[in-house]
Write a protein that holds these residues in place. Structure first.
Motif, PDB file in Angstrom:
ATOM      1  N   UNK A 245      40.089  39.735  39.651  1.00 51.50           N
ATOM      2  CA  UNK A 245      40.979  40.091  39.447  1.00 51.50           C
ATOM      3  C   UNK A 245      41.484  39.955  40.905  1.00 51.50           C
ATOM      4  N   UNK A 246      42.100  39.718  41.612  1.00 53.24           N
ATOM      5  CA  UNK A 246      42.662  39.653  42.787  1.00 53.24           C
ATOM      6  C   UNK A 246      44.073  40.686  42.201  1.00 53.24           C
ATOM      7  N   UNK A 247      43.971  40.899  44.361  1.00 60.60           N
ATOM      8  CA  UNK A 247      45.200  41.927  44.773  1.00 60.60           C
ATOM      9  C   UNK A 247      47.120  41.160  44.593  1.00 60.60           C
ATOM     10  N   UNK A 248      46.753  40.053  45.039  1.00 61.45           N
ATOM     11  CA  UNK A 248      48.619  39.179  45.204  1.00 61.45           C
ATOM     12  C   UNK A 248      48.935  39.376  43.868  1.00 61.45           C
ATOM     13  N   UNK A 249      48.009  38.411  43.169  1.00 66.46           N
ATOM     14  CA  UNK A 249      48.296  38.136  41.607  1.00 66.46           C
ATOM     15  C   UNK A 249      48.645  39.575  40.884  1.00 66.46           C
ATOM     16  N   UNK A 250      47.597  40.415  40.812  1.00 68.74           N
ATOM     17  CA  UNK A 250      47.924  41.855  40.888  1.00 68.74           C
ATOM     18  C   UNK A 250      48.882  42.080  40.528  1.00 68.74           C
ATOM     19  N   UNK A 251      49.513  41.981  42.134  1.00 70.63           N
ATOM     20  CA  UNK A 251      51.037  43.071  42.632  1.00 70.63           C
ATOM     21  C   UNK A 251      52.488  41.873  41.398  1.00 70.63           C
ATOM     22  N   UNK A 275      44.682  48.987  38.762  1.00 69.49           N
ATOM     23  CA  UNK A 275      43.283  48.476  39.582  1.00 69.49           C
ATOM     24  C   UNK A 275      44.224  48.478  41.331  1.00 69.49           C
ATOM     25  N   UNK A 276      45.693  48.310  41.043  1.00 72.20           N
ATOM     26  CA  UNK A 276      46.131  48.801  42.288  1.00 72.20           C
ATOM     27  C   UNK A 276      45.607  49.958  43.000  1.00 72.20           C
ATOM     28  N   UNK A 277      45.295  50.466  42.642  1.00 73.37           N
ATOM     29  CA  UNK A 277      45.030  52.580  42.891  1.00 73.37           C
ATOM     30  C   UNK A 277      43.715  51.839  43.445  1.00 73.37           C
ATOM     31  N   UNK A 278      42.942  51.077  43.090  1.00 70.84           N
ATOM     32  CA  UNK A 278      41.755  51.214  43.471  1.00 70.84           C
ATOM     33  C   UNK A 278      40.977  50.258  44.145  1.00 70.84           C
ATOM     34  N   UNK A 284      43.408  43.405  53.972  1.00 74.24           N
ATOM     35  CA  UNK A 284      43.221  41.816  53.133  1.00 74.24           C
ATOM     36  C   UNK A 284      43.942  42.027  51.708  1.00 74.24           C
ATOM     37  N   UNK A 285      44.029  40.905  51.727  1.00 74.91           N
ATOM     38  CA  UNK A 285      44.548  40.433  50.187  1.00 74.91           C
ATOM     39  C   UNK A 285      43.284  40.659  48.901  1.00 74.91           C
ATOM     40  N   UNK A 286      43.041  41.554  48.158  1.00 72.75           N
ATOM     41  CA  UNK A 286      41.764  42.325  47.935  1.00 72.75           C
ATOM     42  C   UNK A 286      41.354  41.717  46.805  1.00 72.75           C
ATOM     43  N   UNK A 287      39.765  40.633  46.390  1.00 77.50           N
ATOM     44  CA  UNK A 287      39.958  39.758  45.805  1.00 77.50           C
ATOM     45  C   UNK A 287      39.707  38.638  46.773  1.00 77.50           C
ATOM     46  N   UNK A 288      40.216  38.312  47.649  1.00 72.45           N
ATOM     47  CA  UNK A 288      40.806  36.831  48.622  1.00 72.45           C
ATOM     48  C   UNK A 288      40.792  36.864  49.924  1.00 72.45           C
ATOM     49  N   UNK A 289      40.039  38.495  50.487  1.00 70.97           N
ATOM     50  CA  UNK A 289      40.109  38.432  52.015  1.00 70.97           C
ATOM     51  C   UNK A 289      41.299  38.042  52.728  1.00 70.97           C
ATOM     52  N   UNK A 290      41.357  36.870  53.618  1.00 74.03           N
ATOM     53  CA  UNK A 290      42.673  36.529  54.579  1.00 74.03           C
ATOM     54  C   UNK A 290      43.756  35.605  53.869  1.00 74.03           C
ATOM     55  N   UNK A 291      42.942  35.384  52.915  1.00 73.56           N
ATOM     56  CA  UNK A 291      43.445  33.809  52.129  1.00 73.56           C
ATOM     57  C   UNK A 291      44.837  34.843  51.548  1.00 73.56           C
ATOM     58  N   UNK A 292      46.475  34.114  51.910  1.00 71.82           N
ATOM     59  CA  UNK A 292      47.376  34.198  51.237  1.00 71.82           C
ATOM     60  C   UNK A 292      47.628  35.884  51.437  1.00 71.82           C
TER      61      UNK A 292
END
Length: 369
Positions: A245-251, A275-278, A284-292
């Protein structure tokens, strides 16, 4: 009656007028407007080409995002020459099939979906009623469903894709859902409900509508890029199997579920919020670092606004008034010329100041309290 009297009293005290319910700006709104004004001036004076486009090599996409972003902050700019030139550029991409995209484009869903957002913002006196209706028919027509010979059991069902890959993805599906909502479709719309089936199959959550092999391998409530064609996450595979999982797709997933009618107490929404709270982060974009990263900020703001979240408690219990925090962070990243750019990763075009400035202006619009 009491509520109306309260509105009248507040209006009088604030020196505003009730017609249109216009009130004094809050400090947060004033801060956002000052920053947005600088970003808009960059787009107007340095970001627009002679043909009216913004980063025209992307077809209509960045132009539409810029128009939408400017009008979110300055509705009165609709008659500005620069906006009219940009709208004329978008109009030049109206296609015979109802889509709004550059001839030969491999990004028909993406271009049309974001163009819809701009044209809805710009629609005055029915100017775009007809092309918007045709665009709606086009988007519903290219959605992956029975029309493409796809059965409901297929992980591709209900999704939307760029067109260059032979499978849909969550990012494009979220753009489709945004467009359908902008066009006035509610949660009972058939296409929105089809899209919801694809969305829930993109979530790392077992036994809640995700019948893919990936459902219970990670099971953290977050979302990944696509369950179709064997599945893919831009964040890669998880140790022991499954898709990270990663941040941008979770939102994007959270926002899409809400727009499709899921309530805040639905287990899928609750799992996404967990997931968002954690993984709450503005660095950063969680799981993706600086990408996207700026795509992430835009989706972050739009999703939390849709979820009607004002304060988000992270995994340690620390409360985050996200509107203020995100606003301050974005302002701190604004460049001297008024633009924004991702200096740490150019992936997904985030070295393009026009695109990143549009993402940021849109994010700031959702930060208004």
């Amino acid at each position: 009656m009491i509520r109306l009297l309260t509105i009248l009293l507040c209006s009088s005290l604030l020196g505003s007028h009730v017609s249109g319910l216009v009130f004094a700006e809050t400090p947060l709104q004033a801060k956002i407007q000052r920053s947005a004004n600088r970003g808009i001036e960059f787009l107007k004076n340095r970001g627009q080409a002679a043909d009216g486009s913004f980063s025209g090599e992307t077809g209509v996409a960045v132009t539409a995002l810029c128009v939408n972003a400017i009008l979110q902050h300055r509705p009165q700019a609709i008659n500005d020459p620069g906006i009219q030139k940009a709208l004329a550029y978008i109009e030049s991409k109206f296609q015979g099939d109802g889509g709004i995209y550059a001839t030969g484009s491999m990004y028909r869903n993406y271009e049309t979906s974001v163009a819809v957002g701009a044209l809805v913002q710009a629609n005055r006196e029915g100017r775009y009623d007809s092309p918007l209706k045709r665009a709606e028919m086009f988007l519903k027509g290219i959605q992956w469903d029975e029309g493409e010979g796809i059965e409901t059991s297929d992980p591709s069902y209900g999704g939307a894709g760029y067109g260059k890959h032979k499978r849909p993805d969550l990012s494009n599906t979220s753009f489709l859902i945004d467009a359908l909502r902008d066009l006035g479709n509610d949660e009972e719309d058939e296409s929105l409900q089809k899209a919801l089936q694809f969305v829930v199959r993109s979530q790392n959550l077992a036994h809640q509508g995700n019948d893919t092999p990936h459902a219970d391998q990670v099971n953290d409530g977050g979302f990944y890029y696509t369950p179709a064609a064997g599945g893919e996450s831009q964040a890669g595979a998880a140790e022991g199997g499954g898709l990270r999982s990663y941040g941008s797709m979770t939102y994007a997933g959270l926002k899409s579920m809400i727009y499709a009618g899921l309530s805040k107490d639905d287990p899928r929404v609750m799992a996404a919020m967990d997931f968002i709270a954690k993984n709450y982060s503005l660095d950063s974009n969680p799981g993706m670092g600086q990408a996207g990263l700026y795509y992430y900020y835009h989706t972050f703001a739009k999703a939390l606004d849709a979820a009607q979240v004002e304060v988000l408690d992270d995994a340690s219990g620390t409360p985050h008034p996200w509107r203020e925090e995100l606003t301050d962070h974005l302002i701190s990243e604004q460049q001297a010329d008024g633009s924004w750019v991702n200096k740490k990763s150019e992936r997904w075009m985030e070295g393009d100041r026009q695109l990143v400035t549009a993402y940021t202006l849109l994010a700031l619009a959702y930060c208004r309290d």
